[in-house]
Structure formats: structure tokens, C-alpha cells
Enzyme design. Structure first.
Site, PDB file in Angstrom:
ATOM      1  N   ASP A  80       0.658  -1.329  -0.064  1.00 36.59           N
ATOM      2  CA  ASP A  80      -0.007   0.007  -0.103  1.00 36.59           C
ATOM      3  C   ASP A  80       0.797   1.355  -0.165  1.00 36.59           C
ATOM      4  O   ASP A  80       0.282   2.188   0.207  1.00 36.59           O
ATOM      5  CB  ASP A  80      -0.871   0.058   1.133  1.00 36.59           C
ATOM      6  CG  ASP A  80      -2.108  -1.025   1.036  1.00 36.59           C
ATOM      7  OD1 ASP A  80      -2.314  -1.403  -0.014  1.00 36.59           O
ATOM      8  OD2 ASP A  80      -2.686  -1.111   2.078  1.00 36.59           O
ATOM      9  N   ARG A 105       0.164  -1.751   7.669  1.00 36.69           N
ATOM     10  CA  ARG A 105       0.517  -0.173   7.092  1.00 36.69           C
ATOM     11  C   ARG A 105       1.642   0.653   8.113  1.00 36.69           C
ATOM     12  O   ARG A 105       2.257   1.412   7.778  1.00 36.69           O
ATOM     13  CB  ARG A 105      -0.522   0.620   6.749  1.00 36.69           C
ATOM     14  CG  ARG A 105      -1.293  -0.118   5.708  1.00 36.69           C
ATOM     15  CD  ARG A 105      -2.038   1.108   4.903  1.00 36.69           C
ATOM     16  NE  ARG A 105      -1.152   1.905   3.912  1.00 36.69           N
ATOM     17  CZ  ARG A 105      -1.609   2.913   3.348  1.00 36.69           C
ATOM     18  NH1 ARG A 105      -3.177   3.137   3.352  1.00 36.69           N
ATOM     19  NH2 ARG A 105      -0.919   3.786   2.872  1.00 36.69           N
ATOM     20  N   ARG A 150     -10.250   5.903  10.329  1.00 32.53           N
ATOM     21  CA  ARG A 150      -8.805   5.876  10.349  1.00 32.53           C
ATOM     22  C   ARG A 150      -8.171   6.956  11.221  1.00 32.53           C
ATOM     23  O   ARG A 150      -7.898   6.586  12.653  1.00 32.53           O
ATOM     24  CB  ARG A 150      -8.095   6.065   9.005  1.00 32.53           C
ATOM     25  CG  ARG A 150      -8.552   4.972   7.797  1.00 32.53           C
ATOM     26  CD  ARG A 150      -8.338   3.567   8.428  1.00 32.53           C
ATOM     27  NE  ARG A 150      -8.633   2.534   7.251  1.00 32.53           N
ATOM     28  CZ  ARG A 150      -7.594   2.262   6.060  1.00 32.53           C
ATOM     29  NH1 ARG A 150      -6.641   3.112   6.032  1.00 32.53           N
ATOM     30  NH2 ARG A 150      -8.102   1.400   5.389  1.00 32.53           N
ATOM     31  N   HIS A 179     -11.479   7.296   4.058  1.00 35.86           N
ATOM     32  CA  HIS A 179     -10.535   8.490   4.044  1.00 35.86           C
ATOM     33  C   HIS A 179     -11.408   9.960   3.492  1.00 35.86           C
ATOM     34  O   HIS A 179     -12.058   9.797   2.700  1.00 35.86           O
ATOM     35  CB  HIS A 179      -9.207   8.576   3.393  1.00 35.86           C
ATOM     36  CG  HIS A 179      -8.042   7.641   3.948  1.00 35.86           C
ATOM     37  ND1 HIS A 179      -7.256   6.800   3.359  1.00 35.86           N
ATOM     38  CD2 HIS A 179      -7.825   7.664   5.364  1.00 35.86           C
ATOM     39  CE1 HIS A 179      -6.321   6.185   4.163  1.00 35.86           C
ATOM     40  NE2 HIS A 179      -6.615   6.625   5.462  1.00 35.86           N
ATOM     41  N   CYS A 282      -4.813   9.444  -3.560  1.00 33.79           N
ATOM     42  CA  CYS A 282      -4.151   8.260  -2.827  1.00 33.79           C
ATOM     43  C   CYS A 282      -2.868   8.455  -3.428  1.00 33.79           C
ATOM     44  O   CYS A 282      -2.048   8.125  -2.371  1.00 33.79           O
ATOM     45  CB  CYS A 282      -4.918   7.106  -2.680  1.00 33.79           C
ATOM     46  SG  CYS A 282      -6.758   6.861  -1.821  1.00 33.79           S
TER      47      CYS A 282
END
Length: 292
Positions: A80, A105, A150, A179, A282
């Protein structure tokens, strides 16, 4: 549209293109081997070579439009990392680092902070869980900050302290839009001609709770409100230089809305990277200020 097919950009009185500097990461190790959002299905095959080709088109598009792109080296085992927007939040040469919610992550946070330090940025290590520009958007002098899935609400206080700016908290309620940068696009530059601030945004109302919708209506009465259909193809996960707006070719309604407002949509397909729950924004971290 390929980078070679992008028409020459002529300045207009309505929309002014501003130079941008971005950080990107090649998806050399892209795959979906775990699931931390509704888009990720590990049983569904992914094509790394296709992801690379689509990412390269986005990279080439930025260069063709006159922007600068820096690169961070991809790390094996961190698929990612291509989603660089989550790696931090940068204003005036100061980088507020990311502290990821999910363990898969977590190692990305130190990797991005190392890159910032090596490239002349003042790094502020985070205490609170936050996922960088994924949940923090600079609109004029204000930071819009997302929470719900998140980044924590405490990170909103922290980011305000780091940059000395007003922070407006918004709560996301639809797990597909986990997000803030999947539900809001900042369209106009931070500052217009003569130092005049402009704060045009586009957003998906249904991605937010009722109080947040009220805040957005009040603060941005002229905002573009996109349809659920355009939001669902990550139409809002876009990048804008004030005139050119890089969007998904599947967000056809949003494309028409942008043209009506005098923007120039540039269509780039990142369908393969959407399998990991990411799109154009992103893959794009804006570097504001710094050593260059």
C-alpha cells in the site's frame, strides 16, 4: 487520455493553474494480500504490471502539465506504499508524519518520515493515529480533518498544534469512503491572483454525518455536490492545480460539473489500484514548501 494527448493549457480568467510538487511511489509490489477496507478482496486477482502502467500514466500526466514529481522507493512487503497521500501532511516545509491504524501499514510511517528528513523537511513525529493527507486537506488557511474510520479525533488537535491553523473536524460514516480524500476534492489553489483566497471544493454529502454535512453547506455554499454514482468510482479522489483536475474517467457526472464551472478535467484510469481502495489522490502527496 494519455499524457501525450493532453492539450496545451491556456491561462483563463476563470481558473488559474498553479505549480504543484508531488511525492509518488511506484507500485512495484502492489497486490491485495489483506483487507483493511471494503474495496480490498484478497481472493480477487490483481495485475501488478497493469497497476504500473496506469500509475505511469498518472506520473506522466503530472509532468506534462508542468508539475514536479519526487519519488520514494517502494519497499517489498508494503503493497500500500503506492498510496503516498497517507504518508504524511506537508505545509511550508514541515512534515507531520503518519501513524497508521492497521498493523499492515504501520512500517510505512517511519519510511515516509525518513524520506522527509533526507529531503530537507522538518519532521514532526505523530503521537496520535493519523493517515496523513488521506484525512487532512488544506483549503485556504483551514485544515479539513476527517475521522470515523482511520485518523482519530485527537489527531485533529495535534495537526492544528503542529501547523498553527484552524481545523474543521468532519465525520465519515460510509466505510467505502474511509478517508476524507475519497469524499472531498479541493479544486481551487490555496491562493488566487493578488493573494485572494479561493476555497472551492467538491464533496459527496452522503459520506458524512448530518452535522458534518451542515458544516460543509455553511462553509462552502458554492461547492459541487457529486452524485453517489460518481463518488462510488472514487471520482472525488482527484488532484487539482486550480484549473486542471485529474479524475477517474468513470466519474462522468462529475466531469460535466467541472466543465460547467470552468475547470479542465483530465481523465486518468487507475482502476487496478482501486482494487486496493485507492485512486488518483491516494497516489499523490502534495509537497508544500521544502528544500527545493
Amino acid at each position: 487520455m494519455s499524457a501525450q494527448e493532453i492539450p496545451a493549457v491556456a491561462p483563463t480568467a476563470e481558473r488559474i493553474q498553479q505549480h504543484r510538487r508531488y511525492l509518488m511511489c511506484r507500485p512495484d509490489h502492489f497486490t491485495v494480500s489483506y483487507s483493511i477496507n471494503p474495496w480490498m478482496e484478497p481472493t480477487r486477482p490483481t495485475d501488478t504490471n497493469k497497476a504500473l502502467r496506469q500509475w505511469q500514466t498518472l506520473f506522466d500526466t503530472y509532468l506534462a502539465l508542468g508539475h514536479e514529481v519526487e519519488l520514494i522507493d517502494p519497499i517489498d512487503g508494503l503493497p500500500d506504499m503506492v498510496y503516498t497521500a497517507n504518508g504524511g501532511f506537508v505545509i511550508d516545509g514541515r512534515a507531520y508524519g503518519a501513524k497508521f491504524r492497521f498493523p499492515e501499514r504501520v512500517p510505512e510511517g517511519p519510511a515516509f518520515m525518513d524520506w522527509f528528513r533526507a529531503n530537507g523537511y522538518e519532521v514532526v513525529e505523530p503521537v496520535e493515529v493519523n493517515e496523513g493527507e488521506g484525512d487532512f486537506l488544506l483549503v485556504g488557511d483551514t485544515i479539513l480533518a476527517g475521522t470515523g474510520f482511520r485518523s482519530t479525533g485527537d489527531s485533529h488537535r495535534e495537526v492544528g498544534d503542529v501547523f498553527g491553523r484552524d481545523v474543521v473536524s468532519l465525520t465519515l460514516t460510509d466505510p467505502r469512503f474511509y478517508h476524507l480524500d475519497t469524499a472531498i476534492a479541493v479544486l481551487d489553489p490555496v491562493q488566487g491572483p493578488g493573494g485572494v483566497e479561493r476555497a472551492n471544493i467538491a464533496y459527496l454529502p452522503a459520506a458524512f454525518d448530518e452535522p458534518s454535512q451542515g458544516i460543509l453547506r455553511e462553509r462552502y455554499p458554492d461547492a459541487i455536490q457529486v452524485s453517489d454514482a460518481d463518488g462510488a468510482v472514487f471520482g472525488l479522489n482527484s488532484a487539482s492545480d486550480g484549473r486542471n483536475v485529474i479524475i477517474s474517467p468513470r466519474a462522468t457526472g462529475f466531469e460535466a460539473q467541472l466543465r460547467e464551472r470552468g475547470y479542465h478535467p483530465v481523465l486518468v484510469d487507475l482502476s487496478e489500484l482501486l482494487l486496493g481502495g485507492g485512486g488518483i489522490k491516494c497516489c499523490t502527496l502534495e509537497l508544500r514548501g521544502g528544500s527545493r
